[in-house]
Design an enzyme around this catalytic site. Structure first.
Site: not given
Lengths: 324, 324
Positions: B123, B147, B151
Site C-alpha cells: 500500500s 497498517y 505492509k
C-alpha cells in the site's frame, strides 16, 4: 535512572557501559545492567551482568519487568552470520525485538506512566544500491542482506510502537565502526579496521579489496556519543521519522592508508598486504559509500571530521589506553 | 497452474478470481483456490473456497503444503481497524505473512524446484509525510499508521526470502482503489468512492474533506491488471527492489466531481453533501497525493489515464454489469 544494555558484552556495548558508569546519562547517575550471551573476563565495576540469549523464550518479558528507564538495544548477530544462517538471523535479529516491544507495551499498559526510551542500533545495511553519490535522509530503504532486512523491520516496529505511545524509541543507523580494537572479527567489513589496527600493532594486515573502495566510518567513541545523545534528545523533534542516518566519514581505502601514513609514518603502511578476495569485493560493492545526514547533524549527532581523527581516537582510547 | 488467493473473499480478491477463472494466467488455465474469513453468498463457479483465518495457527503451513504455483496475498484488515485494534493489526497483517514465508521455505527445502511466485498487495501507506510534489521510486518509506508499518515489514520479509531464492516475491503498492462497488465500507478513504458511487446510484453522499484534497487512485479493473501482471512478469528485471509504486491517477476531489459531472451531468453532483469531518480530514492529510512511478510503468504496469476513465470503468464493470 536505570539503564539496560542488550548486547552489553560486545565491543560497543562495553564502551557504552564504561561511559555510562563513569559519566552517567544526562547528568544523572545510572544503575546499569548489561545483558548478553557472553562477557569479557573482567566485569566493569558496579555494573550488573546477566548472561543469556535475548532469543530465549521469556527473556524479553523478564527484562521488561525490571522497567528500565532507558534500554539500549545493541543485541544482534553480525551480517555475515545472518547471511550464512538464515533461521538464526531472524531468530536473533528480529523476533526478540518484537517480543521486547510487546513486553514493554504490557508494562506500559499496566502503568501508563511507564514509557521507556529505547535506543536501537540499526545499520546502513538497510540501504541497497544503486546509490546516489550521497545518500540523503529521504532515500529509500532496500536492504540486500538478511541483516539489513531485520534491522529495517525492527526500526519499523519501534517507530510504530513509539507513535502509539507505548515506548519512546529511536533507531540510529550506525556507520561502520572503525577502528575496532582487539582481535579481528569475522565480519566482511573487518579489514577496514584491520588495515589500521594490525600495522599500528606491528602486525601484517590483509587488504582484500581495491584501494579505490569508498566506505562510511565512525569511531567507537562516536558510537558511544551517538547512543548517549539518542538516549537524551527530545524525540518530539523527530516528527514521525524515528530512524536516522548518522554522521560519519566517507573515505576510500587509499585515503585510510594515507591517514595511517600521516599519523604513524611509512613503516606501518608497509605491513598492509594486498590480497584481493572476490567474495569480499562483491559483498563490499553492495555497501553504501557516502551520506548527507543533515537531520542527524541538525539534531546534534557528531562524528569525527577526518579519518586521521578516527585513527587518533584509536590511539588514545585503545592502543595506548590502560586495559580494562 | 494452481493459484491461491489469500483474502479471496474481498472486493479485489473476487474480481481477481473472476478474471483468473475466465482468462487464466499467462495463457494457462488456472486451478483456483480462495481463502478468506468470509465470502459473498454466491460462490464463483469452478473455484474452491476455504473459509478460515490466515491468523490461525497452522493455517499458513496447511496452505503452503498444497504448493500453489502462484499465491496472491491480499489478506489483511483495513487501516482503520489496524489503528483501532493494535494487537489484531499485527496478528493479522504481519505475523501470518511470516508464518506463510517460513512454510513456503520449508516446502522449498523439501523440494528445491518449488519456488512459488508470491504477489503481495502492499500500500501507499508505507509512506509518510512530509512529501515531495511527486513521490519518486527512491523516496523513503516512513509509515505513519500500523497498517503501513505492517505492509512495509511484509514487503521487507518477502524481498529477503526472494533474494535467498526460497520464493519469488513481488510487492505492489496499490493506489486507493476507486470506485469501489457495493455498500460503503468503514475505511477513512471510503468517501473517495462514495462521492461517485452513491450519486450514480441516485443516493446522497457525504464529502467529509475540502475539495482541494488531492489523492492517488486506480480502478478495481486496474487492480486486477496489476495483480496478474505482477504474477507473470520476469522478476529478474526488478533487481534487488521487489516493492513497486504503481501507476494511478492523481486528482483533487474537485477534479473527481468535475469528472462525475462530465460523465453523468449535474444532477448526481447535487447529491454530494459537504460535511467536514475533522477526524477524517486529519487522517487524509497524512496520505500520499501524487507519484512518479517510473519503474512500474517501464515494467508494463498500467492504470487509467484520467479520473473520468475510472468512473467509466465503474459504469461498465459494476453499475451496469449483471450481478455475479
Amino acid at each position: 535512572m536505570r539503564a539496560l544494555v542488550l548486547g552489553g558484552g560486545g565491543m560497543v556495548g562495553q564502551k557504552l557501559a564504561l561511559h555510562l558508569s563513569v559519566h552517567g546519562l544526562g547528568g544523572e547517575p545510572v544503575e546499569l545492567t548489561l545483558h548478553d550471551i557472553a562477557f569479557p573476563p573482567q566485569p566493569l565495576p558496579g555494573v550488573n551482568q546477566i548472561v543469556g540469549s535475548i532469543a530465549d523464550a521469556g527473556t524479553a518479558a523478564r527484562l521488561a519487568r525490571t522497567r528500565p528507564d532507558v534500554i539500549f538495544h545493541l543485541a544482534s548477530i553480525v551480517s555475515g552470520e545472518a547471511e550464512a544462517n538464515f533461521s538464526k538471523g531472524w531468530a536473533v535479529n528480529m523476533h526478540p525485538t518484537w517480543a521486547l516491544l510487546e513486553a514493554l507495551r504490557a508494562e506500559h499498559e499496566a502503568d501508563p506512566d511507564y514509557c521507556p526510551r529505547l535506543v536501537f542500533t540499526s545499520s546502513i545495511a538497510v540501504f541497497g544500491g544503486p546509490y546516489p553519490d550521497k545518500i540523503s535522509d529521504t532515500f529509500l530503504q532496500a536492504p540486500q542482506t538478511s541483516y539489513g532486512a531485520q534491522k529495517l523491520i525492527c526500526e519499523t516496529m519501534i517507530s510504530d510502537f513509539s507513535r502509539k505511545g507505548y515506548i519512546d524509541g529511536i533507531s540510529i543507523r550506525l556507520p561502520t565502526i572503525c577502528v575496532r580494537p582487539g582481535a579481528p572479527n569475522a565480519a566482511a567489513s573487518g579489514f577496514f579496521s584491520g588495515i589500521i589496527r594490525e600495522p599500528l600493532n606491528g602486525q601484517e594486515a590483509i587488504l582484500p579489496v581495491a584501494d579505490t573502495v569508498r566506505h562510511w566510518h565512525a569511531s567507537p567513541r562516536s558510537a558511544t556519543g551517538f547512543l548517549t545523545h539518542a538516549a537524551t534528545l527530545d524525540t518530539e523533534t523527530l516528527g514521525g521519522r524515528r530512524a536516522l542516518n548518522l554522521p560519519g566519514i566517507s573515505c576510500t581505502v587509499a585515503e585510510q592508508i594515507e591517514a595511517l601514513r600521516e599519523v604513524a609514518g611509512n613503516d606501518p603502511v608497509k605491513l598492509i598486504k594486498r590480497q584481493p578476495d572476490p567474495v569480499i569485493e562483491k559483498i563490499v560493492e553492495g555497501w553504501p559509500r557516502d551520506f548527507a545526514p543533515e537531520r542527524a547533524k541538525a539534531l546534534g549527532f557528531k562524528a569525527e571530521s577526518s579519518f586521521k581523527e578516527i585513527i587518533e581516537v584509536y590511539l588514545e582510547d585503545d592502543l595506548n589506553a590502560p586495559g580494562p
